[in-house]
Design a protein around this motif. Sequence first.
Motif, short mmCIF file in Angstrom:
data_model
loop_
_atom_site.label_atom_id
_atom_site.label_comp_id
_atom_site.label_asym_id
_atom_site.label_seq_id
_atom_site.Cartn_x
_atom_site.Cartn_y
_atom_site.Cartn_z
N VAL A 1 0.80 -1.36 0.13
CA VAL A 1 0.01 0.22 0.03
C VAL A 1 0.69 1.10 -0.01
CG1 VAL A 1 -1.92 -1.09 1.35
CG2 VAL A 1 -0.12 -0.04 2.60
N TYR A 2 0.19 2.41 -0.46
CA TYR A 2 0.93 3.82 -0.34
C TYR A 2 -0.15 4.67 -0.02
CZ TYR A 2 4.91 6.43 -1.53
OH TYR A 2 6.37 7.04 -1.37
N GLY A 3 0.09 5.15 1.21
CA GLY A 3 -0.96 6.28 1.53
C GLY A 3 -0.64 7.76 1.77
N LEU A 4 -1.53 8.41 1.87
CA LEU A 4 -1.19 10.04 2.06
C LEU A 4 -2.15 10.53 3.02
CD1 LEU A 4 -0.24 12.79 1.50
CD2 LEU A 4 -1.52 12.88 -0.64
N GLN A 5 -1.54 10.96 4.17
CA GLN A 5 -2.55 11.81 5.24
C GLN A 5 -2.68 13.08 4.55
OE1 GLN A 5 -0.60 10.11 9.03
NE2 GLN A 5 -2.59 9.49 9.36
N THR A 6 -3.93 13.54 4.36
CA THR A 6 -3.91 14.83 3.75
C THR A 6 -3.84 15.97 4.48
OG1 THR A 6 -6.38 14.69 3.79
CG2 THR A 6 -5.71 13.65 1.89
N GLU A 7 -4.20 15.73 5.73
CA GLU A 7 -3.88 17.14 6.76
C GLU A 7 -2.60 17.33 7.00
OE1 GLU A 7 -6.72 15.71 9.56
OE2 GLU A 7 -8.35 16.87 8.42
N THR A 8 -1.62 16.30 7.08
CA THR A 8 -0.42 16.56 7.33
C THR A 8 0.62 16.56 6.42
OG1 THR A 8 0.11 14.14 8.01
CG2 THR A 8 -0.57 15.88 9.70
N GLY A 9 0.10 15.82 4.96
CA GLY A 9 0.78 15.73 3.94
C GLY A 9 1.75 14.42 4.11
N ARG A 10 1.56 13.90 5.12
CA ARG A 10 2.62 12.75 5.35
C ARG A 10 2.27 11.61 4.35
NH1 ARG A 10 3.66 7.81 8.59
NH2 ARG A 10 1.33 7.40 9.10
N TYR A 11 3.22 11.08 3.77
CA TYR A 11 3.07 9.74 2.94
C TYR A 11 3.49 8.45 3.91
CZ TYR A 11 2.76 12.42 -1.25
OH TYR A 11 2.30 13.36 -2.25
N PHE A 12 2.83 7.20 3.65
CA PHE A 12 3.18 6.23 4.31
C PHE A 12 3.13 4.98 3.23
CE2 PHE A 12 -0.90 4.29 5.11
CZ PHE A 12 -1.60 5.60 5.04
N THR A 13 4.14 3.97 3.56
CA THR A 13 4.04 2.79 2.61
C THR A 13 4.44 1.68 3.23
OG1 THR A 13 4.74 1.91 0.56
CG2 THR A 13 6.37 2.98 1.72
N TYR A 14 3.72 0.57 2.90
CA TYR A 14 4.29 -0.79 3.44
C TYR A 14 4.27 -1.77 2.16
CZ TYR A 14 4.54 -5.21 6.11
OH TYR A 14 4.86 -6.43 6.32
N GLN A 15 5.38 -2.36 2.07
CA GLN A 15 5.53 -3.39 1.03
C GLN A 15 5.96 -4.65 1.59
OE1 GLN A 15 6.11 -2.53 -2.89
NE2 GLN A 15 4.63 -1.07 -2.11
N ASN A 16 5.22 -5.68 1.34
CA ASN A 16 5.49 -7.14 1.53
C ASN A 16 5.87 -7.98 0.44
OD1 ASN A 16 2.85 -7.79 1.18
ND2 ASN A 16 2.67 -8.18 3.24
N ASP A 17 6.00 -9.45 0.40
CA ASP A 17 6.20 -10.32 -0.60
C ASP A 17 4.93 -10.49 -1.59
OD1 ASP A 17 8.62 -10.49 0.68
OD2 ASP A 17 7.92 -12.25 1.74
N ARG A 18 5.15 -10.54 -2.85
CA ARG A 18 4.09 -10.38 -3.75
C ARG A 18 3.94 -11.76 -3.88
NH1 ARG A 18 2.57 -7.02 -8.25
NH2 ARG A 18 1.26 -8.24 -9.52
N VAL A 19 2.72 -12.55 -3.98
CA VAL A 19 2.49 -13.71 -4.21
C VAL A 19 1.93 -13.81 -5.49
CG1 VAL A 19 1.36 -16.00 -3.26
CG2 VAL A 19 2.07 -14.10 -1.80
N ASP A 20 2.49 -14.58 -6.49
CA ASP A 20 1.65 -14.39 -7.95
C ASP A 20 0.49 -15.09 -7.97
OD1 ASP A 20 2.70 -12.53 -9.63
OD2 ASP A 20 4.68 -13.45 -9.75
N ALA A 21 -0.67 -14.63 -7.40
CA ALA A 21 -1.95 -15.23 -7.69
C ALA A 21 -3.15 -14.24 -7.52
CB ALA A 21 -2.10 -16.42 -6.79
#
Length: 279
Positions: free
Chosen positions: A190-210
């Motif tokens: 996921v990749y997110g943005l908190q609009t009031e503070t302008g803070r981006y956040f992301t979390y990446q984990n293993d992609r399972v191909d299905a």
Amino acid sequence: MKRILTIQDISCFGKCSTTVALPIISAMGVETVILPTAVLSTHTMFQNFTVKDLTDELLPITEHWKKEGFHFDAIYTGYLGSTEEIEIAKKIFSDFGGDDTLIFIDPVMADNGKLYPAFDENYAKLNAGLCGEADIIVPNITEACFMTDTEYKEVYDEDYIKLLLERLAKLGAKTVVLTGVSLSEGKTGVYGLQTETGRYFTYQNDRVDAAYHGTGDIFASVCVGALTRGVNIDEAFKLAADYTRDTIKVTLDNPEKPWYGVDFEATIPGLVTNLYKLV
Ligand code: PXL
């Protein structure tokens, strides 16, 4: 105990929408109230499914709830069958919303660059309006493109994701989160943005191909369940992404090779264990 209202269809067979939200959110220790938008014999990946639209039932049900004085700590909408149901969802937000009610919208309508057969561009525009009323929205990249008139790209970079998030933010939600964002080989998240503070956040984990039906619904259910339990936003999305990945892995290992939905039941104990490390 906290209480969530979830508004989406019942696909009787197929493990998606209400039939995954209800068990998952309940297992997370949150009372789950359902408002079914339609009853289908199966989800729409099967052929020849039946549909009973419940649009006319929605407001009579919620009028009764208003008289009873029911309160919801969160309202979570998923698959809404028609533009009329989008308007009704807005009314429900204004009737039951407030500072202590989290509005969480998964604008289920498209994937892989295409709208689902039941929907058109007008539906996408109205869904964009609904998303403007949310605290948190969790579209995938395709849904975000339809709601913001942005060209859909299979291959993209971080700048494209940030542009999409900025455009989503203009719709009005407080936090906008893109799902299914893959920024390096073998990873997704996921990749997110908190609009009031302008803070981006992301979390990446293993992609399972299905690709399985209903994974977006289990992901959204865990997010809203965790947020309602008071888990912070970064941890809530991590919990949901890890649960979704673990569930797809378990499903791939199932010798019966289910194709219509994931084995989310098998991974609920692990979800609950991980949740209780956070609350
Ligand atoms: O998983 C989303 C979803 C929910 N409900 C129905 C669907 C879909 C996705 O296609 O068909 C009926």
